[in-house]
Write a protein that holds these residues in place. Structure first.
Motif, PDB file in Angstrom:
ATOM      1  N   ARG A   2      -9.293 -55.415   5.601  1.00  0.00           N
ATOM      2  CA  ARG A   2      -8.076 -56.175   5.923  1.00  0.00           C
ATOM      3  C   ARG A   2      -7.198 -56.316   4.682  1.00  0.00           C
ATOM      4  O   ARG A   2      -7.647 -56.818   3.647  1.00  0.00           O
ATOM      5  N   VAL A   3      -5.936 -55.881   4.798  1.00  0.00           N
ATOM      6  CA  VAL A   3      -5.015 -55.853   3.670  1.00  0.00           C
ATOM      7  C   VAL A   3      -3.824 -56.758   3.934  1.00  0.00           C
ATOM      8  O   VAL A   3      -3.270 -56.785   5.034  1.00  0.00           O
ATOM      9  N   LEU A   4      -3.426 -57.508   2.903  1.00  0.00           N
ATOM     10  CA  LEU A   4      -2.188 -58.280   2.943  1.00  0.00           C
ATOM     11  C   LEU A   4      -1.198 -57.598   2.017  1.00  0.00           C
ATOM     12  O   LEU A   4      -1.496 -57.354   0.849  1.00  0.00           O
ATOM     13  N   MET A   5      -0.012 -57.274   2.528  1.00  0.00           N
ATOM     14  CA  MET A   5       1.041 -56.697   1.690  1.00  0.00           C
ATOM     15  C   MET A   5       2.187 -57.679   1.595  1.00  0.00           C
ATOM     16  O   MET A   5       2.780 -58.056   2.605  1.00  0.00           O
ATOM     17  N   VAL A   6       2.494 -58.108   0.353  1.00  0.00           N
ATOM     18  CA  VAL A   6       3.583 -59.051   0.108  1.00  0.00           C
ATOM     19  C   VAL A   6       4.707 -58.280  -0.558  1.00  0.00           C
ATOM     20  O   VAL A   6       4.637 -57.942  -1.745  1.00  0.00           O
ATOM     21  N   GLU A   7       5.740 -57.967   0.204  1.00  0.00           N
ATOM     22  CA  GLU A   7       6.832 -57.094  -0.246  1.00  0.00           C
ATOM     23  C   GLU A   7       8.106 -57.451   0.520  1.00  0.00           C
ATOM     24  O   GLU A   7       8.091 -57.505   1.745  1.00  0.00           O
ATOM     25  N   ASP A   8       9.193 -57.725  -0.217  1.00  0.00           N
ATOM     26  CA  ASP A   8      10.424 -58.159   0.449  1.00  0.00           C
ATOM     27  C   ASP A   8      11.285 -57.006   0.958  1.00  0.00           C
ATOM     28  O   ASP A   8      12.220 -57.226   1.725  1.00  0.00           O
ATOM     29  N   GLU A   9      10.990 -55.774   0.547  1.00  0.00           N
ATOM     30  CA  GLU A   9      11.710 -54.620   1.085  1.00  0.00           C
ATOM     31  C   GLU A   9      11.053 -54.241   2.414  1.00  0.00           C
ATOM     32  O   GLU A   9      10.057 -53.521   2.450  1.00  0.00           O
ATOM     33  N   LYS A  10      11.625 -54.736   3.509  1.00  0.00           N
ATOM     34  CA  LYS A  10      10.974 -54.621   4.809  1.00  0.00           C
ATOM     35  C   LYS A  10      10.735 -53.175   5.233  1.00  0.00           C
ATOM     36  O   LYS A  10       9.679 -52.849   5.779  1.00  0.00           O
ATOM     37  N   TYR A  45      -8.580 -61.873   3.302  1.00  0.00           N
ATOM     38  CA  TYR A  45      -8.217 -60.482   3.025  1.00  0.00           C
ATOM     39  C   TYR A  45      -9.185 -59.818   2.056  1.00  0.00           C
ATOM     40  O   TYR A  45      -9.761 -60.463   1.183  1.00  0.00           O
ATOM     41  N   ASP A  46      -9.335 -58.506   2.219  1.00  0.00           N
ATOM     42  CA  ASP A  46     -10.184 -57.729   1.322  1.00  0.00           C
ATOM     43  C   ASP A  46      -9.409 -57.276   0.092  1.00  0.00           C
ATOM     44  O   ASP A  46      -9.965 -57.177  -0.995  1.00  0.00           O
ATOM     45  N   ILE A  47      -8.119 -56.982   0.282  1.00  0.00           N
ATOM     46  CA  ILE A  47      -7.252 -56.556  -0.818  1.00  0.00           C
ATOM     47  C   ILE A  47      -5.842 -57.079  -0.557  1.00  0.00           C
ATOM     48  O   ILE A  47      -5.391 -57.128   0.585  1.00  0.00           O
ATOM     49  N   ILE A  48      -5.135 -57.454  -1.641  1.00  0.00           N
ATOM     50  CA  ILE A  48      -3.740 -57.884  -1.538  1.00  0.00           C
ATOM     51  C   ILE A  48      -2.873 -56.928  -2.350  1.00  0.00           C
ATOM     52  O   ILE A  48      -3.164 -56.655  -3.520  1.00  0.00           O
ATOM     53  N   ILE A  49      -1.812 -56.408  -1.728  1.00  0.00           N
ATOM     54  CA  ILE A  49      -0.807 -55.602  -2.422  1.00  0.00           C
ATOM     55  C   ILE A  49       0.381 -56.531  -2.657  1.00  0.00           C
ATOM     56  O   ILE A  49       0.984 -57.028  -1.698  1.00  0.00           O
ATOM     57  N   LEU A  50       0.725 -56.790  -3.909  1.00  0.00           N
ATOM     58  CA  LEU A  50       1.662 -57.852  -4.245  1.00  0.00           C
ATOM     59  C   LEU A  50       2.794 -57.346  -5.137  1.00  0.00           C
ATOM     60  O   LEU A  50       2.553 -56.877  -6.258  1.00  0.00           O
ATOM     61  N   ASP A  51       4.017 -57.446  -4.638  1.00  0.00           N
ATOM     62  CA  ASP A  51       5.181 -57.072  -5.442  1.00  0.00           C
ATOM     63  C   ASP A  51       5.487 -58.198  -6.432  1.00  0.00           C
ATOM     64  O   ASP A  51       5.230 -59.372  -6.153  1.00  0.00           O
ATOM     65  N   ILE A  52       6.052 -57.854  -7.592  1.00  0.00           N
ATOM     66  CA  ILE A  52       6.409 -58.880  -8.575  1.00  0.00           C
ATOM     67  C   ILE A  52       7.717 -59.572  -8.206  1.00  0.00           C
ATOM     68  O   ILE A  52       7.816 -60.805  -8.223  1.00  0.00           O
ATOM     69  N   MET A  53       8.721 -58.773  -7.844  1.00  0.00           N
ATOM     70  CA  MET A  53      10.043 -59.331  -7.533  1.00  0.00           C
ATOM     71  C   MET A  53      10.099 -59.764  -6.077  1.00  0.00           C
ATOM     72  O   MET A  53      10.254 -58.940  -5.184  1.00  0.00           O
ATOM     73  N   LEU A  54       9.950 -61.074  -5.857  1.00  0.00           N
ATOM     74  CA  LEU A  54       9.926 -61.616  -4.503  1.00  0.00           C
ATOM     75  C   LEU A  54      10.824 -62.839  -4.403  1.00  0.00           C
ATOM     76  O   LEU A  54      10.981 -63.572  -5.376  1.00  0.00           O
ATOM     77  N   PRO A  55      11.416 -63.070  -3.213  1.00  0.00           N
ATOM     78  CA  PRO A  55      12.171 -64.321  -3.018  1.00  0.00           C
ATOM     79  C   PRO A  55      11.237 -65.521  -2.915  1.00  0.00           C
ATOM     80  O   PRO A  55      10.065 -65.378  -2.595  1.00  0.00           O
ATOM     81  N   LYS A  56      11.769 -66.694  -3.210  1.00  0.00           N
ATOM     82  CA  LYS A  56      11.084 -67.993  -3.122  1.00  0.00           C
ATOM     83  C   LYS A  56      10.064 -68.207  -4.245  1.00  0.00           C
ATOM     84  O   LYS A  56      10.178 -69.143  -5.010  1.00  0.00           O
ATOM     85  N   LEU A  63       0.171 -64.802  -7.864  1.00  0.00           N
ATOM     86  CA  LEU A  63      -1.120 -64.358  -8.369  1.00  0.00           C
ATOM     87  C   LEU A  63      -1.834 -65.464  -9.136  1.00  0.00           C
ATOM     88  O   LEU A  63      -3.032 -65.719  -8.932  1.00  0.00           O
ATOM     89  N   LYS A  64      -1.107 -66.142 -10.025  1.00  0.00           N
ATOM     90  CA  LYS A  64      -1.704 -67.223 -10.809  1.00  0.00           C
ATOM     91  C   LYS A  64      -2.210 -68.349  -9.908  1.00  0.00           C
ATOM     92  O   LYS A  64      -3.289 -68.907 -10.134  1.00  0.00           O
ATOM     93  N   GLU A  65      -1.432 -68.657  -8.864  1.00  0.00           N
ATOM     94  CA  GLU A  65      -1.833 -69.737  -7.949  1.00  0.00           C
ATOM     95  C   GLU A  65      -3.069 -69.350  -7.153  1.00  0.00           C
ATOM     96  O   GLU A  65      -3.952 -70.182  -6.909  1.00  0.00           O
ATOM     97  N   LEU A  66      -3.154 -68.088  -6.751  1.00  0.00           N
ATOM     98  CA  LEU A  66      -4.345 -67.614  -6.040  1.00  0.00           C
ATOM     99  C   LEU A  66      -5.589 -67.771  -6.914  1.00  0.00           C
ATOM    100  O   LEU A  66      -6.624 -68.267  -6.466  1.00  0.00           O
ATOM    101  N   ARG A  67      -5.477 -67.355  -8.165  1.00  0.00           N
ATOM    102  CA  ARG A  67      -6.630 -67.443  -9.066  1.00  0.00           C
ATOM    103  C   ARG A  67      -6.968 -68.897  -9.389  1.00  0.00           C
ATOM    104  O   ARG A  67      -8.146 -69.241  -9.534  1.00  0.00           O
TER     105      ARG A  67
END
Length: 231
Positions: A2-10, A45-56, A63-67
């Motif tokens: 199960r993957v979570l992708m956090v990316e604002d470019e839809k 989730y098993d893996i998270i794909i996380l963009d750096i440039m995100l709104p909000k 990442l820091k908050e997750l850890r």
């Protein structure tokens, strides 16, 4: 997996989602850091794909908050090409890997496979335990004192959420988003049906673990020793 992708470019996120699904990954999308953090904190989730440039909320802060919340899910950070500072910040903040944009999907798939192998080498992450129950996420088997019951995929995913957020009240809306996705026709009664299925199976294996209803708020997984019970 199960993957979570956090990316604002839809467009990009949805294109990658299709590739991952074709390769038998289960994928959830988040288009801003705030919602991405909320999803990541679920621990499902098993893996998270996380963009750096995100709104909000930016990706490094997510990442820091997750850890900080002891979420050890492997994270692949998407960085701007050539931005060494972003890579260093990301790795120092707890990222497991990084991938500069633009990238080829074959490279992303290879990195996902590598992280998946590394995760499985650490411990048997496919087994979840709480109280007297043990849930095997690969076989969908629910065990309690040598008694075993086969769950459906949805039942397994629901119990996984409850175990990973044990002691926390989980709303029906949260469960709907995690099990059926954003754009779904699923309603509260869908959740109620699966909660009922799980309760019956917990009873059938004579587990002391129970799913308690918190009126107007949601559900919480409890053991007798927890002391506080809801109706």
């Amino acid at each position: 997996m199960r993957v979570l992708m956090v990316e604002d470019e839809k467009y990009m996120a949805e294109a990658i989602e299709q590739v991952l699904k074709k390769n038998n990954y289960s994928v959830d999308l988040a288009f801003d850091g705030e919602y991405g953090l909320d999803c990541g904190l679920s621990g499902i989730y098993d893996i998270i794909i996380l963009d750096i440039m995100l709104p909000k909320i930016d990706g490094i802060s997510v990442l820091k908050e997750l850890r900080r919340n002891y979420i050890e899910t492997p994270v692949i950070l998407l960085t701007a090409k050539g931005e060494t500072e972003d890579k260093v910040k990301g790795l120092d903040s707890g990222a497991d890997d990084y991938l500069p944009k633009p990238f080829h999907t074959d490279e992303l798939m290879a990195r996902l496979r590598a992280l998946g192998r590394r995760k499985n080498e650490l411990i048997n992450d496919n087994i979840l335990q709480y109280g007297d129950i043990e849930l095997n996420q690969l076989t969908l088997n629910l065990n309690c004192r040598n008694k075993e019951f086969k769950l459906t995929l949805k039942e397994c995913q629901l119990l996984e959420i409850l175990i990973k957020r044990k002691g926390m009240i989980i709303s029906k809306n949260f469960i709907i988003e995690k099990l059926w996705g954003y754009e779904t026709d699923a309603e509260d009664n869908h959740v109620e049906v699966y909660i009922s299925f799980l309760r019956k199976k917990l009873n059938s294996i004579k587990s002391t673990v129970s799913i308690q209803t918190v009126r107007g708020a949601g559900y919480v997984l409890k053991m007798p020793k927890d002391g506080e019970f809801y109706v």
